[in-house]
Motif scaffolding. Sequence first.
Motif, PDB file in Angstrom:
ATOM      1  N   ASN A 111       1.001  -1.222  -0.142  1.00  0.00           N
ATOM      2  CA  ASN A 111      -0.019   0.102  -0.297  1.00  0.00           C
ATOM      3  C   ASN A 111       1.116   1.302  -0.585  1.00  0.00           C
ATOM      4  OD1 ASN A 111      -0.959   1.783   1.946  1.00  0.00           O
ATOM      5  ND2 ASN A 111      -2.828   1.180   0.605  1.00  0.00           N
ATOM      6  N   PRO A 112       0.697   2.364  -0.643  1.00  0.00           N
ATOM      7  CA  PRO A 112       1.459   3.925  -0.627  1.00  0.00           C
ATOM      8  C   PRO A 112       1.332   4.165   0.276  1.00  0.00           C
ATOM      9  CG  PRO A 112      -0.500   3.438  -2.643  1.00  0.00           C
ATOM     10  CD  PRO A 112      -0.887   2.125  -1.798  1.00  0.00           C
ATOM     11  N   GLU A 113       1.158   3.560   1.458  1.00  0.00           N
ATOM     12  CA  GLU A 113       1.404   4.803   2.463  1.00  0.00           C
ATOM     13  C   GLU A 113       1.771   3.700   3.849  1.00  0.00           C
ATOM     14  OE1 GLU A 113      -0.398   7.323   3.763  1.00  0.00           O
ATOM     15  OE2 GLU A 113      -1.150   6.941   1.885  1.00  0.00           O
ATOM     16  N   VAL A 114       2.652   2.389   2.919  1.00  0.00           N
ATOM     17  CA  VAL A 114       3.751   1.917   3.761  1.00  0.00           C
ATOM     18  C   VAL A 114       4.495   2.679   3.457  1.00  0.00           C
ATOM     19  CG1 VAL A 114       5.180  -0.296   3.710  1.00  0.00           C
ATOM     20  CG2 VAL A 114       2.418   0.014   3.695  1.00  0.00           C
ATOM     21  N   PRO A 115       5.391   3.510   4.659  1.00  0.00           N
ATOM     22  CA  PRO A 115       6.680   3.809   4.864  1.00  0.00           C
ATOM     23  C   PRO A 115       7.684   2.728   3.760  1.00  0.00           C
ATOM     24  CG  PRO A 115       6.397   3.202   7.022  1.00  0.00           C
ATOM     25  CD  PRO A 115       5.178   3.263   6.457  1.00  0.00           C
ATOM     26  N   ALA A 116       7.433   2.437   3.186  1.00  0.00           N
ATOM     27  CA  ALA A 116       9.067   1.534   2.441  1.00  0.00           C
ATOM     28  C   ALA A 116       9.024   2.232   0.780  1.00  0.00           C
ATOM     29  CB  ALA A 116       9.031   0.610   2.712  1.00  0.00           C
ATOM     30  N   PRO A 169     -10.465 -10.043  -4.453  1.00  0.00           N
ATOM     31  CA  PRO A 169     -10.622  -9.012  -2.969  1.00  0.00           C
ATOM     32  C   PRO A 169      -9.019  -8.979  -1.762  1.00  0.00           C
ATOM     33  CG  PRO A 169     -11.100 -12.109  -3.078  1.00  0.00           C
ATOM     34  CD  PRO A 169     -11.241 -11.454  -4.384  1.00  0.00           C
ATOM     35  N   ALA A 170      -8.160  -9.553  -1.996  1.00  0.00           N
ATOM     36  CA  ALA A 170      -6.931  -9.069  -1.286  1.00  0.00           C
ATOM     37  C   ALA A 170      -6.418  -8.304  -1.503  1.00  0.00           C
ATOM     38  CB  ALA A 170      -5.728 -10.424  -1.270  1.00  0.00           C
ATOM     39  N   LEU A 174      -5.851  -4.840   0.093  1.00  0.00           N
ATOM     40  CA  LEU A 174      -4.458  -4.174  -0.290  1.00  0.00           C
ATOM     41  C   LEU A 174      -4.676  -2.770  -0.226  1.00  0.00           C
ATOM     42  CD1 LEU A 174      -1.409  -4.324   0.184  1.00  0.00           C
ATOM     43  CD2 LEU A 174      -1.372  -5.148  -2.040  1.00  0.00           C
ATOM     44  N   ILE A 175      -5.466  -2.236  -1.683  1.00  0.00           N
ATOM     45  CA  ILE A 175      -5.616  -1.219  -1.553  1.00  0.00           C
ATOM     46  C   ILE A 175      -5.996   0.099  -0.907  1.00  0.00           C
ATOM     47  CG2 ILE A 175      -6.964   0.524  -3.615  1.00  0.00           C
ATOM     48  CD1 ILE A 175      -6.642  -1.894  -5.553  1.00  0.00           C
ATOM     49  N   SER A 176      -7.320  -0.738   0.066  1.00  0.00           N
ATOM     50  CA  SER A 176      -8.052  -0.032   0.749  1.00  0.00           C
ATOM     51  C   SER A 176      -6.908   0.401   2.465  1.00  0.00           C
ATOM     52  CB  SER A 176      -8.707  -0.013   0.634  1.00  0.00           C
ATOM     53  OG  SER A 176      -9.195  -1.657   1.972  1.00  0.00           O
ATOM     54  N   GLY A 177      -5.800  -0.433   2.207  1.00  0.00           N
ATOM     55  CA  GLY A 177      -4.667  -0.406   3.479  1.00  0.00           C
ATOM     56  C   GLY A 177      -5.017  -1.473   4.547  1.00  0.00           C
ATOM     57  N   LYS A 197      -1.813   3.071  -7.157  1.00  0.00           N
ATOM     58  CA  LYS A 197      -2.581   2.871  -6.505  1.00  0.00           C
ATOM     59  C   LYS A 197      -2.036   1.560  -5.406  1.00  0.00           C
ATOM     60  CE  LYS A 197      -7.042   3.787  -8.410  1.00  0.00           C
ATOM     61  NZ  LYS A 197      -8.654   3.314  -9.015  1.00  0.00           N
ATOM     62  N   LEU A 198      -1.153   1.193  -6.223  1.00  0.00           N
ATOM     63  CA  LEU A 198       0.054  -0.072  -5.903  1.00  0.00           C
ATOM     64  C   LEU A 198       1.378   0.390  -5.729  1.00  0.00           C
ATOM     65  CD1 LEU A 198      -2.221  -3.117  -5.977  1.00  0.00           C
ATOM     66  CD2 LEU A 198      -1.545  -1.843  -4.195  1.00  0.00           C
ATOM     67  N   ARG A 199       2.421   0.342  -4.450  1.00  0.00           N
ATOM     68  CA  ARG A 199       3.784   0.725  -5.219  1.00  0.00           C
ATOM     69  C   ARG A 199       4.554  -0.785  -4.805  1.00  0.00           C
ATOM     70  NH1 ARG A 199       5.880   2.767  -0.352  1.00  0.00           N
ATOM     71  NH2 ARG A 199       4.980   4.806  -1.117  1.00  0.00           N
ATOM     72  N   ALA A 200       5.053  -1.313  -6.564  1.00  0.00           N
ATOM     73  CA  ALA A 200       5.922  -2.187  -6.457  1.00  0.00           C
ATOM     74  C   ALA A 200       7.205  -2.098  -5.843  1.00  0.00           C
ATOM     75  CB  ALA A 200       5.709  -2.350  -7.968  1.00  0.00           C
ATOM     76  N   LEU A 201       7.621  -3.212  -5.483  1.00  0.00           N
ATOM     77  CA  LEU A 201       9.610  -3.154  -4.914  1.00  0.00           C
ATOM     78  C   LEU A 201      10.008  -3.983  -5.277  1.00  0.00           C
ATOM     79  CD1 LEU A 201       8.914  -2.942  -0.752  1.00  0.00           C
ATOM     80  CD2 LEU A 201       9.112  -0.846  -2.521  1.00  0.00           C
ATOM     81  N   ALA A 202       9.376  -5.512  -6.578  1.00  0.00           N
ATOM     82  CA  ALA A 202      10.381  -5.387  -6.454  1.00  0.00           C
ATOM     83  C   ALA A 202       9.883  -7.461  -7.251  1.00  0.00           C
ATOM     84  CB  ALA A 202      11.288  -6.580  -5.685  1.00  0.00           C
ATOM     85  N   VAL A 203       9.941  -7.816  -8.647  1.00  0.00           N
ATOM     86  CA  VAL A 203       9.339  -8.947  -8.800  1.00  0.00           C
ATOM     87  C   VAL A 203      10.298 -10.421  -8.543  1.00  0.00           C
ATOM     88  CG1 VAL A 203       8.576  -8.349 -11.242  1.00  0.00           C
ATOM     89  CG2 VAL A 203      11.256  -8.519 -11.184  1.00  0.00           C
ATOM     90  N   THR A 204       9.769 -11.109  -8.388  1.00  0.00           N
ATOM     91  CA  THR A 204       9.940 -12.641  -7.757  1.00  0.00           C
ATOM     92  C   THR A 204      10.653 -13.656  -8.922  1.00  0.00           C
ATOM     93  OG1 THR A 204       8.190 -14.103  -8.209  1.00  0.00           O
ATOM     94  CG2 THR A 204       8.732 -12.563  -5.554  1.00  0.00           C
ATOM     95  N   SER A 205      10.810 -12.788 -10.380  1.00  0.00           N
ATOM     96  CA  SER A 205      11.790 -13.724 -11.400  1.00  0.00           C
ATOM     97  C   SER A 205      13.433 -13.440 -11.555  1.00  0.00           C
ATOM     98  CB  SER A 205      11.336 -13.318 -12.747  1.00  0.00           C
ATOM     99  OG  SER A 205      10.699 -11.860 -12.832  1.00  0.00           O
TER     100      SER A 205
END
Length: 303
Positions: A111-116, A169-170, A174-177, A197-205
């Motif tokens: 979620n974009p509010e996560v401080p990372a 639904p997940a 996640l978007i709503s926090g 609406k979501l922040r991507a940190l890394a792909v797992t591939s």
Amino acid sequence: MVHADPYPSKPIHLVVGYAAGGSTDVVARIVGQQLSEVLGQPVVIENRPGAGGSIASAQVARSAPDGHTIFMGTIANTINTSLYPKLPFDFATDLAPISLVATVPNVLVVNPEVPAANLKEFIALAKSKPGQINFASSGAGSSIHLSGELFNMVAQVQLVHVPYKGSAPAVVDLISGQVQSMFDNLSSSLPYIKASKLRALAVTSPHRSTAAPDIPTMAEAGLPGCEVTSWFALVAPAKTPQAIVARLNEEVGRILAEPRVKARLAELGADAAPSTPEELAALIASETRKWAGVIKASGASIE
């Protein structure tokens, strides 16, 4: 002298272990439509959801080995081998590999509010709050769930699993926090990543996705050893004649080389990935071993 009917001699049933509209179903329909054109017989998509694809794959394992019933297998089938202790079939031996079809990375989104702002900051946050950061999944035992368990093991953190009945639904929560993170299939999260609406940190591939080349891999972002690539592959009942397996493999390879098919798969965040039957068999074996280890170490279950 009796001559065998030329293959295929009737419609082909392509069984899918998930409901219509999901990524496995969409990939099956893309491939099925093209197979129908080149084989000259209808390819009928048959949706048999339940037990992570095990109900459908068991049905195909029991079907006549004549090439007229095939199955769109996924990474979940190799997970289920360890997750469900009493499956009535063995995915590795009761089904014959035809070809890998496509691969899709999972992506760690928050979620974009996560401080990372990046993966290292997220790991530091999780270590500073053990048991207080959660991750959503599409259900217990899914590749999305086990990606999180693998992340916990490799990053040495304690994210708390929150299972949902499906990815949609997940992602909404996640978007709503309501939850803070998720290791989603790139295909379902990509529109929300693009819309911020979501922040991507890394792909797992192991490599960056062609659908989202700006998102680093886990290794590039500082966490090697956390690789998960979801995949789709065609298999048939064991004892299907080698000539039929070879014919299907050849046609699938041609289909996946077509630019329009590659483009349609890319819209799902997927990369076309044809293989030989032997390469697919090796993938199934290695994935089965890998997820058996993760399930045992994490204590993951379908409860």
